[in-house]
Design an enzyme around this catalytic site. Structure first.
Site, PDB file in Angstrom:
ATOM      1  N   GLY A 121       0.838  -1.179   0.000  1.00 41.29           N
ATOM      2  CA  GLY A 121       0.000   0.000   0.000  1.00 41.29           C
ATOM      3  C   GLY A 121       0.878   1.235   0.000  1.00 41.29           C
ATOM      4  CE1 TYR A 122       3.605   2.901  -3.916  1.00 44.27           C
ATOM      5  CE2 TYR A 122       1.685   1.508  -4.202  1.00 44.27           C
ATOM      6  CZ  TYR A 122       2.998   1.807  -4.494  1.00 44.27           C
ATOM      7  OH  TYR A 122       3.702   1.014  -5.356  1.00 44.27           O
ATOM      8  CG  LEU A 123       2.379   5.045   4.519  1.00 48.12           C
ATOM      9  CD1 LEU A 123       3.655   5.087   5.346  1.00 48.12           C
ATOM     10  CD2 LEU A 123       1.150   5.053   5.418  1.00 48.12           C
ATOM     11  CD  GLU A 164      -2.064   7.787  -1.196  1.00 44.68           C
ATOM     12  OE1 GLU A 164      -1.968   7.127  -2.260  1.00 44.68           O
ATOM     13  OE2 GLU A 164      -1.513   8.882  -1.031  1.00 44.68           O
TER      14      GLU A 164
END
Length: 156
Positions: free
Chosen positions: A28-30, A82
């Site tokens: 996942g992407y912060l 996100e």
């Protein structure tokens, strides 16, 4: 550290017979801004936090910093990411002195199969296997950070 890689679509699953290893990845992407991304990844039983900078004009190279973190920490950080987790199986295929990493996506990106090859120089040449298709290096749509926002299922 600067990462130099080229990306290609994959035209068949013949690569699976050539793979010497595979692993499951969830990430996942912060932060998924194209000029700087912060990724959390769990690959099998190991976790990483990775920061990547903006790609060069050619799309071949960019800054990358990566550090191993505890899986329990990664699981907590994934909760902060996100929307749009990336799930895939990565296959590793040797080609002369290089290794192709072929990602077979699942979830919202099911049907997309891409190969990456990491190079030591932008001028490196390599043998292209017959399952290697169109080059998509530098095409932002194929960056994992962008696939988390606009998954492959929305393209077709």
């Amino acid at each position: 550290m600067v990462e130099i890689e080229r990306k290609f679509l994959v035209t068949s699953d013949k690569f699976k017979n050539e793979a010497f290893k595979s692993s499951e990845i969830k990430q996942g992407y912060l932060n998924s801004h194209p000029e700087r991304t912060t990724r959390i990844r769990i690959q099998d039983e190991i976790a990483f936090i990775t920061i990547k900078g903006k790609s060069s004009k050619s799309g071949l190279s960019r800054f990358e910093w990566e550090k191993e973190i505890a899986v329990v920490e990664a699981l907590e950080l994934l909760k902060l990411c996100e929307p749009g987790a990336i799930e895939k199986v990565r296959y590793f295929v040797k080609s002369e002195e290089f290794t192709f990493e072929i990602d077979e996506f699942s979830g919202d990106n099911r049907g997309l199969v891409m190969a990456e090859i990491e190079l030591t120089s932008e001028k490196d040449t390599f043998k292209k296997p017959d399952w290697l298709g169109e080059e998509v290096t530098g095409d932002l749509r194929y960056y994992n950070s962008q696939l988390s926002k606009n998954p492959f299922k929305n393209w077709i």
